[in-house]
Write an enzyme that holds these catalytic residues in place. Structure first.
Site, PDB file in Angstrom:
ATOM      1  N   SER A   1      11.800   0.800  -4.378  1.00  0.00           N
ATOM      2  CA  SER A   1      11.842   1.189  -5.792  1.00  0.00           C
ATOM      3  C   SER A   1      13.261   1.547  -6.211  1.00  0.00           C
ATOM      4  O   SER A   1      14.067   2.005  -5.384  1.00  0.00           O
ATOM      5  CB  SER A   1      10.951   2.421  -5.961  1.00  0.00           C
ATOM      6  OG  SER A   1      11.167   3.013  -7.219  1.00  0.00           O
ATOM      7  N   ALA A  28       0.839  -1.208   0.000  1.00  0.00           N
ATOM      8  CA  ALA A  28       0.000   0.000   0.000  1.00  0.00           C
ATOM      9  C   ALA A  28       0.867   1.249   0.000  1.00  0.00           C
ATOM     10  O   ALA A  28       1.789   1.370   0.808  1.00  0.00           O
ATOM     11  CB  ALA A  28      -0.904  -0.016   1.226  1.00  0.00           C
ATOM     12  N   TYR A  85       8.844  10.808  -4.037  1.00  0.00           N
ATOM     13  CA  TYR A  85       8.470   9.387  -4.071  1.00  0.00           C
ATOM     14  C   TYR A  85       9.668   8.521  -3.649  1.00  0.00           C
ATOM     15  O   TYR A  85       9.583   7.714  -2.729  1.00  0.00           O
ATOM     16  CB  TYR A  85       7.991   9.001  -5.479  1.00  0.00           C
ATOM     17  CG  TYR A  85       7.889   7.518  -5.691  1.00  0.00           C
ATOM     18  CD1 TYR A  85       6.907   6.779  -5.042  1.00  0.00           C
ATOM     19  CD2 TYR A  85       8.783   6.840  -6.524  1.00  0.00           C
ATOM     20  CE1 TYR A  85       6.826   5.402  -5.212  1.00  0.00           C
ATOM     21  CE2 TYR A  85       8.698   5.475  -6.705  1.00  0.00           C
ATOM     22  CZ  TYR A  85       7.723   4.759  -6.048  1.00  0.00           C
ATOM     23  OH  TYR A  85       7.652   3.400  -6.217  1.00  0.00           O
ATOM     24  N   LYS A 114      10.412   6.271  -0.105  1.00  0.00           N
ATOM     25  CA  LYS A 114      10.768   4.843  -0.089  1.00  0.00           C
ATOM     26  C   LYS A 114      12.083   4.615   0.654  1.00  0.00           C
ATOM     27  O   LYS A 114      12.248   3.636   1.375  1.00  0.00           O
ATOM     28  CB  LYS A 114      10.877   4.307  -1.526  1.00  0.00           C
ATOM     29  CG  LYS A 114       9.549   4.248  -2.260  1.00  0.00           C
ATOM     30  CD  LYS A 114       8.684   3.143  -1.687  1.00  0.00           C
ATOM     31  CE  LYS A 114       7.311   3.092  -2.284  1.00  0.00           C
ATOM     32  NZ  LYS A 114       6.441   2.095  -1.638  1.00  0.00           N
TER      33      LYS A 114
HETATM   34  N1  UFG Z   1       7.458   7.315 -21.494  1.00  0.00           N
HETATM   35  C1  UFG Z   1       7.142   7.914 -22.691  1.00  0.00           C
HETATM   36  N2  UFG Z   1       5.836   8.176 -22.954  1.00  0.00           N
HETATM   37  C2  UFG Z   1       4.821   7.884 -22.079  1.00  0.00           C
HETATM   38  C3  UFG Z   1       5.161   7.274 -20.834  1.00  0.00           C
HETATM   39  C4  UFG Z   1       6.496   7.011 -20.581  1.00  0.00           C
HETATM   40  O1  UFG Z   1       8.006   8.198 -23.518  1.00  0.00           O
HETATM   41  O2  UFG Z   1       3.651   8.176 -22.365  1.00  0.00           O
HETATM   42  C5  UFG Z   1       8.870   6.990 -21.218  1.00  0.00           C
HETATM   43  C6  UFG Z   1       9.403   7.699 -19.989  1.00  0.00           C
HETATM   44  O3  UFG Z   1       9.885   8.971 -20.328  1.00  0.00           O
HETATM   45  C7  UFG Z   1      10.476   6.727 -19.544  1.00  0.00           C
HETATM   46  C8  UFG Z   1       9.961   5.349 -19.973  1.00  0.00           C
HETATM   47  O4  UFG Z   1       8.957   5.616 -20.942  1.00  0.00           O
HETATM   48  O5  UFG Z   1      11.648   6.970 -20.252  1.00  0.00           O
HETATM   49  C9  UFG Z   1       9.339   4.575 -18.843  1.00  0.00           C
HETATM   50  O6  UFG Z   1       8.422   5.406 -18.162  1.00  0.00           O
HETATM   51  P1  UFG Z   1       7.410   4.874 -17.070  1.00  0.00           P
HETATM   52  O7  UFG Z   1       6.588   6.046 -16.626  1.00  0.00           O
HETATM   53  O8  UFG Z   1       6.689   3.681 -17.576  1.00  0.00           O
HETATM   54  O9  UFG Z   1       8.340   4.364 -15.896  1.00  0.00           O
HETATM   55  P2  UFG Z   1       9.494   5.139 -15.095  1.00  0.00           P
HETATM   56  O10 UFG Z   1      10.777   4.509 -15.523  1.00  0.00           O
HETATM   57  O11 UFG Z   1       9.396   6.592 -15.184  1.00  0.00           O
HETATM   58  O12 UFG Z   1       9.078   4.786 -13.607  1.00  0.00           O
HETATM   59  C10 UFG Z   1       9.365   3.567 -13.023  1.00  0.00           C
HETATM   60  C11 UFG Z   1       8.357   3.286 -11.927  1.00  0.00           C
HETATM   61  C12 UFG Z   1       8.462   4.299 -10.828  1.00  0.00           C
HETATM   62  C13 UFG Z   1       9.889   4.374 -10.362  1.00  0.00           C
HETATM   63  C14 UFG Z   1      10.813   4.664 -11.509  1.00  0.00           C
HETATM   64  C15 UFG Z   1      12.246   4.698 -11.105  1.00  0.00           C
HETATM   65  O13 UFG Z   1       7.050   3.284 -12.448  1.00  0.00           O
HETATM   66  O14 UFG Z   1       7.622   3.914  -9.768  1.00  0.00           O
HETATM   67  O15 UFG Z   1      10.647   3.651 -12.495  1.00  0.00           O
HETATM   68  O16 UFG Z   1      12.577   3.521 -10.556  1.00  0.00           O
HETATM   69  F1  UFG Z   1      10.028   5.372  -9.464  1.00  0.00           F
END
Ligand code: UFG
Length: 339
Positions: A119, A76, A143, A147
């Site tokens: 994370s 959670a 965030y 964590k």
């Molecule tokens: N991205 C796009 N377009 C979108 C969504 C994402 O280009 O519409 C790109 C982002 O810029 C990033 C990659 O896709 O380069 C992955 O993005 P996500 O949002 O899917 O995931 P993140 O890597 O940003 O986040 C993940 C977890 C978080 C954590 C983070 C760092 O979801 O909880 O990794 O560990 F904090």
């Protein structure tokens, strides 16, 4: 397992929580879910579900006195990085203060094992790649900070109260259950793979790629995608660890292999047989170019093996789930129209 107590799963109705509930049930364990349903779904769990919030200390006290809890798996919490920058209080409240309520209720009842959802965000800007568990931890958003603070609290609670813990530092959770019964269904979707599939399903017109000028082979960001069923298995293995050893442990959960946004889009086109229009947009604040786990420690110490984390399997399972979700939503809309 019949004489053992229950495993309490906070956030059990959420994305990773519900997969873990399912996997532990398949292993014959007795599980109890606690979820406030702010983002989770009651129909994602097939076990007793208590609807409630970790801010409710009385409820927590009652749960630990009514049930014989052997260990807690704590999902959670709040998890949208961008939101955490604008509303840090929500993150420290949900991920730290409410987590403390949980720990205190555990300590009062002598429950001394917890698996914590951490994370890769605890590391902040990477200094080297792949990232091992000893990499400096300097989060760059509330965030990640929340964590990290909770991981630190666990260390002090180990010392003071003999609380044993495993903090699992997830990289990019993705995919859906192999039978398409469970998957990702967030009220606000920000993650890449569901966004790509929404475009494939023509629910959104175009995928915005945040940045194509990163120092990577195709200019887009690279991430380490881990299938949610593998992630659930990491929790099961962590429980086994705490049944054998006491102490405070932390592990990366990733594959050690990075995939670019461009590769994800291509894999989605192959699996869905749909054209996915893309548009290059400015970089998203706080996105590191590359985030890939050094996943050796969890392999060596817990025997973890990522079985389903090939991009193709991730995409196939996520697409099957996505189509089911669409059908169900369509069905609900029809029902509404009939009344
Ligand atoms: N991205 C796009 N377009 C979108 C969504 C994402 O280009 O519409 C790109 C982002 O810029 C990033 C990659 O896709 O380069 C992955 O993005 P996500 O949002 O899917 O995931 P993140 O890597 O940003 O986040 C993940 C977890 C978080 C954590 C983070 C760092 O979801 O909880 O990794 O560990 F904090």
């Amino acid at each position: 397992m019949s004489n053992a107590g229950k495993i309490l799963i906070t956030g059990g109705a959420g994305y990773i929580g519900s997969h873990t509930v399912k996997l532990l049930q398949e292993q014959g364990m007795d599980v109890l879910a606690l979820d406030n349903l702010s983002t989770g779904h009651a129909d994602s769990v097939n076990c007793p579900l208590i609807v409630g919030d970790l801010s409710d200390k009385n409820l927590l006290g009652k749960i630990f006195s009514d049930y014989q809890i052997d260990a807690v798996i704590h999902f959670a919490g709040s998890l949208i990085v961008e939101e955490s920058v604008s509303f840090p209080q929500k993150y420290f409240e949900n991920n730290v203060a409410n987590g403390l309520n949980l720990l205190d209720a555990m300590v009062k009842r002598g429950v001394n094992k917890i698996i914590d959802s951490s994370s890769a965000a605890v590391y902040g800007e990477p200094h080297y790649m792949p990232i091992d568990e000893d990499h400096p931890r300097k989060p760059v958003n509330p965030y990640g900070e929340s964590k990290l603070v909770f991981e630190k609290i666990l260390r002090w609670y180990a010392q003071a109260f003999g609380l044993s813990s495993v903090s699992l530092r997830y990289f990019n959770a993705a995919g859906a259950s192999l039978d398409a019964s469970l998957g990702e269904d967030h009220p606000v979707e920000t993650h890449l793979i569901p966004k790509v599939l929404r475009v494939a399903a023509r629910q959104e017109e175009v995928l915005k790629i945040f940045g194509n000028d990163y120092p990577t082979p195709d200019g887009t960001c690279i991430r380490d995608y881990i299938h949610v069923v593998d992630l659930a298995q990491a929790h099961f293995l962590s429980l086994n660890k705490l049944n054998q050893d006491s102490g405070c442990f932390s592990y990366n959960v990733g594959t050690g292999k990075g995939r670019s946004v461009g590769e994800v889009v291509n894999a989605a086109m192959e699996v869905t047989h749909k054209m996915i229009p893309i548009e290059y947009a400015p970089r998203r604040a706080g996105d590191p170019a590359i985030l890939v786990a050094d996943a050796e420690k969890i392999k060596n110490e817990l025997g973890f093996e990522a079985k389903y984390s090939d991009l193709e399997i991730i995409m196939k399972t996520a697409w099957a789930w996505h189509q089911k979700l669409l059908d169900n939503h369509k069905y609900k809309q029809q029902e509404l129209q009939m009344h």
